[in-house]
Design a protein around this motif. Structure first.
Motif, short mmCIF file in Angstrom:
data_model
loop_
_atom_site.label_atom_id
_atom_site.label_comp_id
_atom_site.label_asym_id
_atom_site.label_seq_id
_atom_site.Cartn_x
_atom_site.Cartn_y
_atom_site.Cartn_z
N ASP A 211 0.84 -1.20 0.00
CA ASP A 211 0.00 0.00 0.00
C ASP A 211 0.87 1.25 0.00
N GLY A 225 -4.91 6.76 5.43
CA GLY A 225 -5.35 5.36 5.56
C GLY A 225 -4.83 4.52 4.41
N TYR A 268 -2.63 -10.59 8.59
CA TYR A 268 -1.96 -9.70 7.63
C TYR A 268 -0.68 -9.22 8.30
N ASN A 284 -1.87 -7.28 11.43
CA ASN A 284 -3.25 -6.84 11.47
C ASN A 284 -4.12 -8.09 11.45
N ARG A 286 -7.13 -8.52 10.24
CA ARG A 286 -8.24 -8.40 9.27
C ARG A 286 -7.64 -8.07 7.92
N GLY A 288 -6.53 -5.92 4.77
CA GLY A 288 -6.02 -4.55 4.67
C GLY A 288 -6.90 -3.70 3.77
N ASP A 289 -6.87 -2.42 4.03
CA ASP A 289 -7.61 -1.47 3.19
C ASP A 289 -6.62 -0.36 2.85
N PRO A 290 -6.21 -0.19 1.59
CA PRO A 290 -6.82 -0.66 0.35
C PRO A 290 -6.17 -1.90 -0.28
N GLU A 291 -5.39 -2.69 0.45
CA GLU A 291 -4.77 -3.86 -0.19
C GLU A 291 -5.80 -4.85 -0.71
#
Ligand code: GLY
Length: 416
Positions: A211, A225, A268, A284, A286, A288-291
């Protein structure tokens, strides 16, 4: 079969999209956004309203719930669903401490000899400040708890370190996340994210991504983010990926087993690659965002069965295979993001942007009587798949060229 996805960002839109591809007949999303609304029934229950979500899942007899945000995990959503006999993909509150307490994760890594930068943990600012006077710089100051991605500060000298410690511990700029602070060795290298699906029976490699955290091109400007992502990560060669599995994932799975921690869900690992060796910067608990917006469009075949295996603690019944294509996700953000995003601007051209292997994942959007408006900092994740990075980039940026909203900002160097 019906599925409930919890969350309202681009990550959740990508998950809902994948569930649709898997042929799930009825998808619910709580609370969702304007893009998710086109694929799922959105219900206005907040991601951390554990009781509301349990009641909803019971009422609708949800087959599988997939958790997006870490806040839901920290609120104990998995424990609450499991107590009521509901199947939910994600770790329990205790297992999620791999993300929600950095000191917990780092101590586990150290105990089991898993490579990670050196660190010390402090529960008073006076001790942390004393220590800050004895180390070399740059150094990394981290709030122990989750702080929306803002709790990590790179201090160039002791005065910056002391200011960060005071902000985190005394002024509590990140609330209770700052009760404890870590001071960590700074490592320079190439960052990558690596994802596995896990449970007590084993794990399934899911793939890599990278990211782009800073607001502007060439990693300039404030941290965000995430302003974009690519998958696979260009920094993780197949040889390095093997090392990650051998030196990090296997030992971590063994460590969790020895500690009696059942970890179901996606794990993650945020990695730093230095001299061809991977080190864990953080975990992490959960997607990833934006992965996720770059990774999931590459998944071939069905995913719901594998997520259910993970959630139920069954042997994984299938392997995951990924398309050879590379994926590029470019985030379009609101004017003023990240400090003070301007919202309520009309978004035009969404339909014109659609094309083969192009996915427009919504994040901060809302539908006002058929008009799509901005409703948050990060607005869209425009994703494209291509045979090469160049091809994927061209598609993604062509799609972006069709989308207009006032003050939109995006990086032009994602995947470069
Ligand atoms: N992309 C960073 C995160 O999801 O935390």
């Amino acid at each position: 079969m019906n599925v409930l996805v919890i969350g309202s960002g681009g990550r959740e839109h990508a998950i809902v999209h994948k569930m649709k591809q898997d042929g799930i007949k009825k998808i619910y999303c709580a609370p969702g956004n304007a893009g998710i609304e086109e694929l799922a029934a959105c219900v206005p229950i907040k991601s951390d309203d554990v009781r509301g979500l349990v009641d909803f899942a019971l009422e609708k007899k949800i087959y599988l719930t997939i958790v997006g945000p870490e806040l839901s995990l920290q609120a104990g959503i998995v424990d609450a669903f499991t107590e009521r006999g509901l199947t939910i993909f994600g770790p329990t509150r205790q297992a999620a401490m791999l993300e929600t307490s950095k000191s917990f994760a780092k101590k586990l890594l150290k105990k089991y000899g898993i490579p990670t930068p050196q660190f010390e943990v402090f529960d008073t600012s006076a001790d942390a400040i004393d220590y800050a006077g004895t180390i070399s710089y740059p150094a990394v100051i981290k709030a122990d708890g989750i702080a929306a991605g803002k709790g990590v500060i790179i201090a160039e000298d002791s005065s910056q370190a002391i200011a960060a410690i005071k902000d985190i511990m005394d002024n509590r700029v990140f609330g209770d996340a700052g009760k404890v602070v870590l001071i960590e060795e700074f490592m320079e290298g190439a960052e990558s994210s690596y994802f596995v699906l896990s449970n007590e029976r084993g794990f399934l490699p899911l793939g890599s991504a990278r990211d782009y955290k800073r607001l502007r091109d060439h990693d300039d400007g404030p941290n965000t983010g995430g302003m974009g992502s690519i998958s696979p990560s260009d920094k993780l060669t197949p040889e390095l990926e093997e090392k990650v599995v051998k030196k990090i994932v296997y030992p971590l799975m063994e460590a969790l087993e020895k500690e009696g921690i059942v970890y179901r869900g996606v794990l993650y690992a945020g990695l730093m690659i230095v001299d061809d060796e991977p080190y864990v910067l953080e975990f992490n608990a959960r997607f990833g965002d934006p992965e996720t917006q770059a990774l999931l469009p590459r998944v071939e075949g069905e995913m719901v069965g594998i997520l259910t295996d993970s959630a139920k603690g069954r042997m994984f019944s299938d392997r995951l295979s990924l398309r050879q294509d590379v994926s590029v996700c470019v985030v379009m953000a609101s004017k003023g993001y990240p400090a003070s995003p301007q919202t309520d601007n009309v978004i035009e051209g969404l339909k014109d942007a659609i094309g083969k292997d192009i996915f427009i994942f919504h994040a901060g959007t809302r539908n006002e009587k058929g008009i799509i408006k901005t409703a948050g900092g990060r607005v869209l994740g425009v994703t494209a798949l291509g045979e090469s990075m160049k091809a994927a980039r061209e598609k993604a940026y062509r799609a972006i060229g069709s989308i207009v909203f006032e003050g939109s900002q995006f990086r032009s160097d994602i995947g470069l």
